[in-house]
Design an enzyme around this catalytic site. Structure first.
Site, PDB file in Angstrom:
ATOM      1  N   ARG A   1       0.872  -1.180   0.000  1.00  9.77           N
ATOM      2  CA  ARG A   1       0.000   0.000   0.000  1.00  9.77           C
ATOM      3  C   ARG A   1       0.903   1.221   0.000  1.00  9.77           C
ATOM      4  O   ARG A   1       1.449   1.596   1.020  1.00  9.77           O
ATOM      5  CB  ARG A   1      -0.869  -0.056   1.264  1.00  9.77           C
ATOM      6  CG  ARG A   1      -2.019   0.926   1.282  1.00  9.77           C
ATOM      7  CD  ARG A   1      -2.543   1.078   2.688  1.00  9.77           C
ATOM      8  NE  ARG A   1      -1.679   1.949   3.455  1.00  9.77           N
ATOM      9  CZ  ARG A   1      -1.441   1.834   4.760  1.00  9.77           C
ATOM     10  NH1 ARG A   1      -1.979   0.869   5.471  1.00  9.77           N
ATOM     11  NH2 ARG A   1      -0.651   2.697   5.371  1.00  9.77           N
TER      12      ARG A   1
ATOM     13  N   HIS B   1      -3.479   4.525   4.718  1.00  7.52           N
ATOM     14  CA  HIS B   1      -4.561   3.547   4.920  1.00  7.52           C
ATOM     15  C   HIS B   1      -5.876   4.138   4.414  1.00  7.52           C
ATOM     16  O   HIS B   1      -6.597   3.525   3.638  1.00  7.52           O
ATOM     17  CB  HIS B   1      -4.666   3.179   6.400  1.00  7.52           C
ATOM     18  CG  HIS B   1      -5.875   2.364   6.705  1.00  7.52           C
ATOM     19  ND1 HIS B   1      -5.998   1.048   6.314  1.00  7.52           N
ATOM     20  CD2 HIS B   1      -7.044   2.678   7.326  1.00  7.52           C
ATOM     21  CE1 HIS B   1      -7.186   0.597   6.687  1.00  7.52           C
ATOM     22  NE2 HIS B   1      -7.835   1.561   7.304  1.00  7.52           N
TER      23      HIS B   1
ATOM     24  N   TYR C   1       4.251   5.749  11.316  1.00  9.75           N
ATOM     25  CA  TYR C   1       4.558   4.374  11.729  1.00  9.75           C
ATOM     26  C   TYR C   1       5.416   3.585  10.744  1.00  9.75           C
ATOM     27  O   TYR C   1       5.742   2.441  10.995  1.00  9.75           O
ATOM     28  CB  TYR C   1       3.269   3.594  12.027  1.00  9.75           C
ATOM     29  CG  TYR C   1       2.244   3.599  10.898  1.00  9.75           C
ATOM     30  CD1 TYR C   1       2.379   2.733   9.815  1.00  9.75           C
ATOM     31  CD2 TYR C   1       1.162   4.479  10.911  1.00  9.75           C
ATOM     32  CE1 TYR C   1       1.449   2.732   8.779  1.00  9.75           C
ATOM     33  CE2 TYR C   1       0.227   4.494   9.874  1.00  9.75           C
ATOM     34  CZ  TYR C   1       0.373   3.610   8.814  1.00  9.75           C
ATOM     35  OH  TYR C   1      -0.525   3.627   7.797  1.00  9.75           O
TER      36      TYR C   1
HETATM   37  C1  TPP Z   1     -14.409  -6.021  12.385  1.00  6.77           C
HETATM   38  C2  TPP Z   1     -13.576  -4.785  12.256  1.00  6.77           C
HETATM   39  N1  TPP Z   1     -12.584  -4.549  13.134  1.00  6.77           N
HETATM   40  C3  TPP Z   1     -11.818  -3.439  13.018  1.00  6.77           C
HETATM   41  C4  TPP Z   1     -12.051  -2.540  12.008  1.00  6.77           C
HETATM   42  C5  TPP Z   1     -11.162  -1.297  11.882  1.00  6.77           C
HETATM   43  N2  TPP Z   1     -10.262  -1.451  10.727  1.00  6.77           N
HETATM   44  C6  TPP Z   1     -10.514  -0.816   9.576  1.00  6.77           C
HETATM   45  S1  TPP Z   1      -9.373  -1.162   8.406  1.00  6.77           S
HETATM   46  C7  TPP Z   1      -8.500  -2.161   9.444  1.00  6.77           C
HETATM   47  C8  TPP Z   1      -7.243  -2.849   8.972  1.00  6.77           C
HETATM   48  C9  TPP Z   1      -7.472  -3.840   7.881  1.00  6.77           C
HETATM   49  O1  TPP Z   1      -6.264  -4.258   7.330  1.00  6.77           O
HETATM   50  P1  TPP Z   1      -6.196  -5.275   6.141  1.00  6.77           P
HETATM   51  O2  TPP Z   1      -7.179  -6.375   6.323  1.00  6.77           O
HETATM   52  O3  TPP Z   1      -4.777  -5.684   5.969  1.00  6.77           O
HETATM   53  O4  TPP Z   1      -6.698  -4.453   4.869  1.00  6.77           O
HETATM   54  P2  TPP Z   1      -6.116  -3.122   4.212  1.00  6.77           P
HETATM   55  O5  TPP Z   1      -6.780  -1.972   4.914  1.00  6.77           O
HETATM   56  O6  TPP Z   1      -4.643  -3.119   4.378  1.00  6.77           O
HETATM   57  O7  TPP Z   1      -6.530  -3.182   2.782  1.00  6.77           O
HETATM   58  C10 TPP Z   1      -9.112  -2.203  10.697  1.00  6.77           C
HETATM   59  C11 TPP Z   1      -8.590  -2.965  11.840  1.00  6.77           C
HETATM   60  C12 TPP Z   1     -13.113  -2.812  11.115  1.00  6.77           C
HETATM   61  N3  TPP Z   1     -13.397  -2.005  10.092  1.00  6.77           N
HETATM   62  N4  TPP Z   1     -13.843  -3.948  11.241  1.00  6.77           N
END
Ligand code: TPP
Length: 371
Positions: free
Chosen positions: A266, A270, A279
């Site tokens: 990425r 985010h 970070y």
């Molecule tokens: C069930 C849940 N827990 C926490 C969150 C908060 N949250 C939003 S994005 C994220 C990280 C996700 O990372 P990843 O699966 O690697 O996907 P990326 O964002 O890198 O595409 C989190 C913890 C959420 N949206 N849903």
């Protein structure tokens, strides 16, 4: 002494290989297992991949800029993940059904969702930008990993109906730590359902590195559930396309669910609410810029002796056209009525929601008559 480890355990021995069909210099690397899945790809298809990735990167840039200009509430950039998204979605058939997360803008767009419909959701102008049944892609899921369960259920339905389609779930590396994803893999494996779990390992789950998230490669986790699994260079569009073709063929032959870990990065934040410089080190970004998926395909087209300049021009024109239309549509989009926030929650009248609506409208009225 840190209380958690961010080192992968030594998974080299016995671990799945990482398929790379195009190296960073755009040179073709033979791959015994995956090469035959590229046999139908013509130069024109590669030019289309280039156009798709260029248009997508532009859409992502425009959306980020529109958010900064106050036109969108939020945006989740996909910068750097273009090959993982375009390479995989272009390998699917139109009737395969896709369950995406909030970052799969390229997957939705390639399915025929208009850029302005996609962005309208991020503007808060619509609750859902498209009819999933018209384009065979569900709306973007924000609840991490839950769409994997939807995909498993849909895949089980295909199996019970004797269909030939495949259900595809997209998610990130972080999502593989969610119970929902594990449960989805268990069900898909138990029922030998035609499901492809497509993980874009972009190295980060907000500020958490994948090395903290998993002591093994993500692909090795999936393998443990009994899923046929590939780990590919996710910035190599040929590897992504070929592995996706292989996975879909596996499912269509009735051989059950599959998993692809596309190793990518990425390059942006985010979301537009995040500052990754807090970070992660700048050197890491530089390292991945050298692996850029678009540059790599351009280098390969040069290697092939193709007329790259005309392909790039065509891609640029398509990007300009999309961007102008997108910007005009978003900046003239009407804000929805506040009441719609509540009216679309339940199909039937629902007293607590109606009460919440009255309270909220009263609250807003305070401002209008305020000092
Ligand atoms: C069930 C849940 N827990 C926490 C969150 C908060 N949250 C939003 S994005 C994220 C990280 C996700 O990372 P990843 O699966 O690697 O996907 P990326 O964002 O890198 O595409 C989190 C913890 C959420 N949206 N849903």
């Amino acid at each position: 002494m840190p209380i958690v480890s961010t080192q992968h355990m030594d998974v080299a021995a016995g671990s799945l290989p990482t398929h790379q069909l195009l190296n960073v210099d755009g040179k073709r690397i033979p791959d015994e297992e995956l090469d035959h899945h590229l046999k139908d790809l013509k130069e024109a298809d590669l030019a289309d991949f280039l156009r798709d990735m260029v248009v997508l990167r532009r859409m992502d840039n425009e959306a980020t800029a529109l958010q900064r200009q106050g036109q969108l509430g939020l945006w989740a950039p996909l910068l750097g993940q273009e090959a993982a998204q375009i390479g995989s979605v272009r390998a699917t058939e139109d009737d395969d059904f896709i369950f995406p997360s909030y970052r799969e803008h390229g997957v939705a767009w390639a399915r025929g969702v208009q850029a302005e419909d996609l962005l309208s959701v991020w503007r808060g102008a619509q609750a859902s930008g498209w009819d999933p049944n018209e384009v065979n892609i569900a709306c973007q899921q924000i609840v991490i990993g839950s769409q994997a369960l939807h995909a498993a259920g849909y895949g089980m339905g295909i199996k019970f109906d004797g269909g030939k389609q495949v259900s595809v779930a997209y998610f990130g590396d972080g999502a593989t730590s969610q119970g929902d994803v594990s449960e989805a893999m268990v069900f898909a494996a138990s029922y030998q359902a035609p499901v492809l779990f497509f993980c874009q390992n972009n190295q980060w789950a907000i500020s958490e590195p994948v090395t903290l998230q998993s002591r093994t490669h993500i692909a090795d986790r999936a393998h443990g559930f009994g899923l046929k699994t590939w780990r590919v260079d996710g910035n190599d569009i040929l590897a992504v396309y070929a592995a996706t073709k292989a996975a879909l063929a596996h499912a269509r032959h009735g051989l059950g669910p599959t998993f692809i870990e596309a190793v990518t990065y990425r390059m942006g934040s985010h979301t537009t609410a995040d500052d990754p410089s807090r970070y992660r080190k700048a050197e890491q970004l530089e390292e991945w810029k050298a692996k850029d998926p678009i540059d790599r395909l351009v280098k390969y087209l040069h290697e092939m002796g193709a007329d790259v300049q005309s392909y790039e021009q065509r891609a640029q024109n398509a990007a300009d056209e999309m961007a102008a239309k997108l910007r005009a549509a978003i900046t003239s989009m009407e804000d929805p009525k506040v009441e719609e926030l509540f009216s679309n929650v339940y199909a039937e009248p629902h007293e607590p929601t109606q009460r919440a609506e009255r309270n909220y409208l009263n609250y807003l009225a305070d401002f209008e008559g305020g000092e």
